[in-house]
Design a protein around this motif. Structure first.
Motif, short mmCIF file in Angstrom:
data_model
loop_
_atom_site.label_atom_id
_atom_site.label_comp_id
_atom_site.label_asym_id
_atom_site.label_seq_id
_atom_site.Cartn_x
_atom_site.Cartn_y
_atom_site.Cartn_z
N SER A 1 -116.99 -66.45 14.22
CA SER A 1 -115.58 -66.07 14.30
C SER A 1 -114.76 -67.20 13.68
CB SER A 1 -115.16 -65.84 15.75
OG SER A 1 -115.47 -66.96 16.51
N HIS B 1 -111.15 -69.42 14.36
CA HIS B 1 -110.38 -69.76 15.56
C HIS B 1 -108.96 -70.14 15.17
CE1 HIS B 1 -114.67 -70.25 16.33
NE2 HIS B 1 -114.41 -69.88 17.57
N HIS C 1 -117.85 -66.90 27.63
CA HIS C 1 -116.97 -68.05 27.85
C HIS C 1 -115.51 -67.66 27.82
CE1 HIS C 1 -117.43 -68.07 23.47
NE2 HIS C 1 -116.60 -69.08 23.29
N HIS D 1 -121.55 -72.22 19.30
CA HIS D 1 -120.76 -73.14 18.47
C HIS D 1 -119.58 -73.76 19.21
CE1 HIS D 1 -118.23 -69.42 17.12
NE2 HIS D 1 -117.56 -70.07 18.05
N GLU E 1 -117.60 -62.89 20.73
CA GLU E 1 -118.40 -63.49 19.66
C GLU E 1 -119.85 -63.02 19.65
OE1 GLU E 1 -115.80 -67.55 19.02
OE2 GLU E 1 -117.68 -67.71 20.13
N HIS F 1 -114.93 -75.21 13.77
CA HIS F 1 -116.07 -75.60 14.60
C HIS F 1 -117.14 -74.51 14.67
CE1 HIS F 1 -113.53 -73.53 17.69
NE2 HIS F 1 -114.71 -73.10 18.09
FE LIG Z 1 -115.79 -69.45 19.06
#
Ligand SMILES: [Fe+2]
Lengths: 73, 273
Positions: B54, B56, B186, B11, B234, B123
């Motif tokens: 998750s 953010h 990431h 995502h 995540e 997002h």
């Molecule tokens: Fe994320």
């Protein structure tokens, strides 16, 4: 919060008990220094976006050591 | 009706925010993979989609951080991010509050959930929805797992959340799908943004496809942070999907490193039989 940052910055800084150094890093958008002081990058990135900092410039700023990283190296 | 569809994918906000500036040869395989996922989800003819992601720092902060929270709203505004950044127009995603409440009630037999009538979608939900249900015509039941601030829920609890969700979904009469989003490795918005830990991702995906609980949940938080980056937390969304499909394996549709989007990108579809 962001609206207050624009309109009522001094009061907002005082409320969050920010040091002069912290205030300076925010006002100059020194994202590298803010990051190493512990600001969550996913909070920092949208803030930088609202301050019209382009993504490549934001990443460059994050890679630039602030005082803490400089002291370590 | 038993769960009819289950998958996990990414995502990262770069998927929409930086699509125009990414090299096509790097990102085209990703979007082709998402188009295949879109087709399969459409073929599943879903009445509702349970999503796990998750948050953010859009709904939840350190003043009050639940491990797991379900959105019980009848609709969800999203995306929370500025349109000029995320490049997804603001909209309202339909909810299905009675079904969400019924699922929450059954999940709570084994997992204590927080709940909210006022979640907005960031997002983590909106980027995949923008491609996978582009008309936003499938109602969503959002779950958020804390992947943002430690102490995090243990990986084994994510697996258990998935098991509880499966029990709850299988009791409903509607055709329900499950989609976990996030990861893989990431370093979001950080100096290492753009780094992708390919070996770490592939190790995780191998365990995911085989649905080996002990391997999926073997990582310490420090190991995730070191090897998969802060965004690696995540994997909790993926692990929940694996938990919902306990006893079944999955199929890796694709894996590809996407430095332009600052993620390791993949789709795994799990067997739901
Ligand atoms: Fe994320």
């Amino acid at each position: 919060m962001y609206d207050r940052y624009g309109a009522d910055r001094a009061a907002l800084f005082a409320e969050y008990k920010l040091t002069l150094e912290e205030q300076d890093y925010i006002e100059t958008m020194n994202v590298g220094a803010l990051f190493e002081m512990g600001v969550q990058p996913q909070l920092l990135a949208p803030f930088a976006g609202r301050e019209n900092i382009a993504w490549p410039d934001y990443i460059k700023g994050m890679e630039t050591p602030g005082p803490l990283r400089e002291r370590e190296s | 009706m038993p769960l009819v569809f289950a998958a996990a994918t990414n995502h990262g906000p770069g998927i929409t925010a930086r699509r125009d500036t990414a090299p096509p040869e790097e990102v085209t395989p990703f979007f082709e993979g998402w188009e295949r996922l879109h087709q399969r989800m459409e073929a599943a003819n879903l009445d509702a989609l349970v999503m796990i992601s998750s948050d953010h720092i859009q709904n939840l902060y350190m003043d009050n951080m639940p491990a797991f929270i379900i959105g019980l709203g009848d609709s969800f505004p999203g995306p929370t991010e500025d349109e000029h950044f995320l490049k997804i127009p603001k909209t309202i995603i339909p909810g299905v509050p009675d079904l969400a409440a019924s699922i929450a009630d059954e999940v709570m037999e084994t997992i204590d959930l927080a709940y909210s009538g006022e979640l907005a979608l960031d997002h983590g939900f909106m980027v995949p929805l923008h491609f996978l249900t582009p008309a936003y015509d499938v109602p969503v039941i959002p779950f958020i797992v804390n992947c943002m601030f430690p102490p995090y829920p243990k990986l084994g609890r994510s697996y258990e959340l998935g098991r509880a969700l499966r029990r709850a979904i299988d009791k409903q009469s509607q055709r329900i799908g499950l989609l976990g989003t996030g990861g893989l490795s990431h370093w979001p918005a950080a100096p290492l943004s753009g780094k992708v830990a390919v070996d770490w991702d592939k190790d995780f995906l191998e365990a995911m496809v085989a649905n080996r609980r002990e391997d999926l949940t073997r990582y310490s938080d420090a190991e995730i942070e070191r090897d998969g980056g802060p965004g690696g937390h995540e994997i909790r969304s993926w692990i929940a999907v694996a938990g919902a499909c306990e006893g079944s394996g999955g199929k890796l549709d694709f894996y590809t490193a996407l430095p332009s989007f600052a993620i390791g990108g993949a789709v795994v579809e799990m067997a739901v039989a």
